[in-house]
Design a protein around this motif. Structure first.
Motif, PDB file in Angstrom:
ATOM      1  N   TYR A  44     -51.488  18.048 -42.526  1.00 41.95           N
ATOM      2  CA  TYR A  44     -50.188  18.660 -42.823  1.00 41.95           C
ATOM      3  C   TYR A  44     -50.364  20.086 -43.342  1.00 41.95           C
ATOM      4  N   MET A  45     -51.245  20.278 -44.326  1.00 47.30           N
ATOM      5  CA  MET A  45     -51.419  21.596 -44.923  1.00 47.30           C
ATOM      6  C   MET A  45     -51.979  22.593 -43.919  1.00 47.30           C
ATOM      7  N   PHE A  46     -52.877  22.128 -43.061  1.00 49.95           N
ATOM      8  CA  PHE A  46     -53.502  23.003 -42.072  1.00 49.95           C
ATOM      9  C   PHE A  46     -52.457  23.579 -41.114  1.00 49.95           C
ATOM     10  N   HIS A  47     -51.598  22.710 -40.582  1.00 50.28           N
ATOM     11  CA  HIS A  47     -50.588  23.177 -39.628  1.00 50.28           C
ATOM     12  C   HIS A  47     -49.424  23.868 -40.330  1.00 50.28           C
ATOM     13  N   PHE A  48     -49.147  23.479 -41.561  1.00 51.47           N
ATOM     14  CA  PHE A  48     -48.122  24.153 -42.351  1.00 51.47           C
ATOM     15  C   PHE A  48     -48.491  25.616 -42.558  1.00 51.47           C
ATOM     16  N   MET A  49     -49.728  25.862 -42.986  1.00 46.95           N
ATOM     17  CA  MET A  49     -50.182  27.228 -43.213  1.00 46.95           C
ATOM     18  C   MET A  49     -50.295  28.014 -41.905  1.00 46.95           C
ATOM     19  N   GLY A  50     -50.769  27.356 -40.845  1.00 48.85           N
ATOM     20  CA  GLY A  50     -50.934  28.039 -39.566  1.00 48.85           C
ATOM     21  C   GLY A  50     -49.612  28.491 -38.979  1.00 48.85           C
ATOM     22  N   CYS A  51     -48.613  27.607 -38.973  1.00 45.43           N
ATOM     23  CA  CYS A  51     -47.302  27.963 -38.428  1.00 45.43           C
ATOM     24  C   CYS A  51     -46.626  29.023 -39.290  1.00 45.43           C
ATOM     25  N   THR A  52     -46.741  28.889 -40.613  1.00 46.04           N
ATOM     26  CA  THR A  52     -46.133  29.876 -41.507  1.00 46.04           C
ATOM     27  C   THR A  52     -46.736  31.251 -41.300  1.00 46.04           C
ATOM     28  N   GLU A  53     -48.054  31.298 -41.052  1.00 45.06           N
ATOM     29  CA  GLU A  53     -48.693  32.595 -40.806  1.00 45.06           C
ATOM     30  C   GLU A  53     -48.153  33.237 -39.535  1.00 45.06           C
ATOM     31  N   ALA A  54     -47.925  32.440 -38.494  1.00 45.29           N
ATOM     32  CA  ALA A  54     -47.359  32.979 -37.262  1.00 45.29           C
ATOM     33  C   ALA A  54     -45.968  33.565 -37.518  1.00 45.29           C
ATOM     34  N   MET A  55     -45.162  32.867 -38.316  1.00 48.22           N
ATOM     35  CA  MET A  55     -43.823  33.349 -38.633  1.00 48.22           C
ATOM     36  C   MET A  55     -43.880  34.608 -39.495  1.00 48.22           C
ATOM     37  N   LEU A  56     -44.805  34.651 -40.453  1.00 46.71           N
ATOM     38  CA  LEU A  56     -44.924  35.835 -41.308  1.00 46.71           C
ATOM     39  C   LEU A  56     -45.385  37.056 -40.516  1.00 46.71           C
ATOM     40  N   LEU A  57     -46.303  36.847 -39.583  1.00 51.98           N
ATOM     41  CA  LEU A  57     -46.753  37.962 -38.743  1.00 51.98           C
ATOM     42  C   LEU A  57     -45.614  38.493 -37.883  1.00 51.98           C
ATOM     43  N   THR A  58     -44.736  37.592 -37.437  1.00 50.54           N
ATOM     44  CA  THR A  58     -43.559  38.018 -36.673  1.00 50.54           C
ATOM     45  C   THR A  58     -42.609  38.821 -37.562  1.00 50.54           C
ATOM     46  N   SER A  59     -42.394  38.356 -38.786  1.00 49.91           N
ATOM     47  CA  SER A  59     -41.536  39.084 -39.731  1.00 49.91           C
ATOM     48  C   SER A  59     -42.111  40.463 -40.039  1.00 49.91           C
ATOM     49  N   MET A  60     -43.426  40.545 -40.146  1.00 50.83           N
ATOM     50  CA  MET A  60     -44.067  41.825 -40.437  1.00 50.83           C
ATOM     51  C   MET A  60     -43.947  42.794 -39.264  1.00 50.83           C
ATOM     52  N   SER A  61     -43.916  42.269 -38.036  1.00 53.54           N
ATOM     53  CA  SER A  61     -43.710  43.153 -36.880  1.00 53.54           C
ATOM     54  C   SER A  61     -42.297  43.730 -36.893  1.00 53.54           C
ATOM     55  N   TYR A  62     -41.319  42.924 -37.311  1.00 54.66           N
ATOM     56  CA  TYR A  62     -39.947  43.422 -37.445  1.00 54.66           C
ATOM     57  C   TYR A  62     -39.882  44.489 -38.536  1.00 54.66           C
ATOM     58  N   ASP A  63     -40.598  44.274 -39.620  1.00 58.73           N
ATOM     59  CA  ASP A  63     -40.660  45.256 -40.700  1.00 58.73           C
ATOM     60  C   ASP A  63     -41.220  46.580 -40.208  1.00 58.73           C
ATOM     61  N   ARG A  64     -42.271  46.528 -39.387  1.00 56.38           N
ATOM     62  CA  ARG A  64     -42.856  47.760 -38.837  1.00 56.38           C
ATOM     63  C   ARG A  64     -41.883  48.440 -37.880  1.00 56.38           C
ATOM     64  N   TYR A  65     -41.141  47.630 -37.108  1.00 53.12           N
ATOM     65  CA  TYR A  65     -40.152  48.195 -36.176  1.00 53.12           C
ATOM     66  C   TYR A  65     -39.067  48.963 -36.939  1.00 53.12           C
ATOM     67  N   VAL A  66     -38.547  48.358 -37.994  1.00 54.82           N
ATOM     68  CA  VAL A  66     -37.499  49.014 -38.777  1.00 54.82           C
ATOM     69  C   VAL A  66     -38.044  50.260 -39.454  1.00 54.82           C
ATOM     70  N   ALA A  67     -39.251  50.189 -40.011  1.00 55.78           N
ATOM     71  CA  ALA A  67     -39.827  51.323 -40.738  1.00 55.78           C
ATOM     72  C   ALA A  67     -40.052  52.529 -39.833  1.00 55.78           C
TER      73      ALA A  67
END
Length: 257
Positions: A44-67
């Motif tokens: 559970y923890m392994f896939h929880f962290m892995g999926c969350t990292e994918a979502m955070l990297l996507t959010s960070m790409s949006y942050d770079r786009y706006v900046a």
């Protein structure tokens, strides 16, 4: 940006501690046993962290786009409430994704040998131990994980496509390089993470694929979390200045001594 990076750093710390301590105890102390409950918790923890990292990297790409593309509206579009929503959504989707796989895997009957051909409790090695037809489980893993990975990766590509179009409109070469330099760290982490994840979870379960999975798993469970702070830190001017100042002082002291 720093708020999302803090979330990523926090995640990478727990991502590594989910697998590395048990792996080291198996290598050094030869304690290679794990209970069924511990195995499911690690899954559970392994896939929880892995999926969350994918979502955070996507959010960070949006942050770079706006900046880069909307710098004058950055404080509005990326206000504190927006950052909290992005982070909360990332952690929530990661939890729900992991829970769906964990519950489905834990309900399988395991009546074969209890030896996992992996250094972590992952879905594919556990499916090989089940004494029932796991074709549906395997298909769901490939479809759900593939869809989630594909959607997040495409969203990152779209963000960087708009960034690339915007950079073409900047006449100053120095301005283009300065704007793009803020994205290189994120792009490096994205390629490392998604490249290894796609190789692991989009291939069918075979003996050769499990051997390959063990190699790629080391990349995104040990090497990538360890490299992320270094990649981002070396792109930060303040960190580089502090690094140079520290070693410059040491060099001066060594000469004086």
């Amino acid at each position: 940006m720093y708020f999302l990076m803090a979330n990523l750093s926090f995640l990478d710390f727990f991502y590594a501690t989910t697998t590395v301590p048990k792996m080291l105890s198996g290598l050094i102390m030869e304690d290679k046993k794990i209970s069924f409950q511990g195995c499911i918790a690690q899954l559970y923890m392994f896939h929880f962290m892995g999926c969350t990292e994918a979502m955070l990297l996507t959010s960070m790409s949006y942050d770079r786009y706006v900046a880069i593309c909307n710098p004058l509206r950055y404080q509005i579009l990326m206000a504190r409430a927006a950052c909290l929503q992005l982070a909360f959504t990332s952690w929530l989707i990661g939890s729900l994704y992991s829970m769906s796989h964990t519950i489905r895997t834990s309900r399988l009957p395991f009546c074969k040998m209890n030896r996992i051909t992996h250094f972590i409790c992952d879905i594919k090695p556990l499916l090989k131990l089940a004494c029932t037809d796991t074709h549906l489980n395997e298909s769901l893993v490939n479809i759900v994980t593939g869809s989630l990975g594909f959607i997040t990766f495409v969203m990152i590509i779209i963000s960087y496509t708009f960034i690339g179009i915007h950079l073409q409109n900047i006449r100053s070469e120095q301005g283009r390089s300065k704007a793009f330099s803020t994205c290189t760290s994120h792009l490096t982490v994205v390629l490392l993470f998604f490249g290894t994840a796609f190789c692991t979870y989009l291939s069918p379960v075979t003996k050769d694929s499990l051997e390959q999975d063990r190699i790629t798993a080391i990349l995104f469970t040990v090497i990538t979390p360890a490299l992320n702070p270094i990649i981002y830190a070396l792109r930060n001017k303040e960190v580089k200045k502090a690094f140079r100042r520290r070693y410059f002082i040491k060099w001066i002291k060594s000469i004086c001594d």
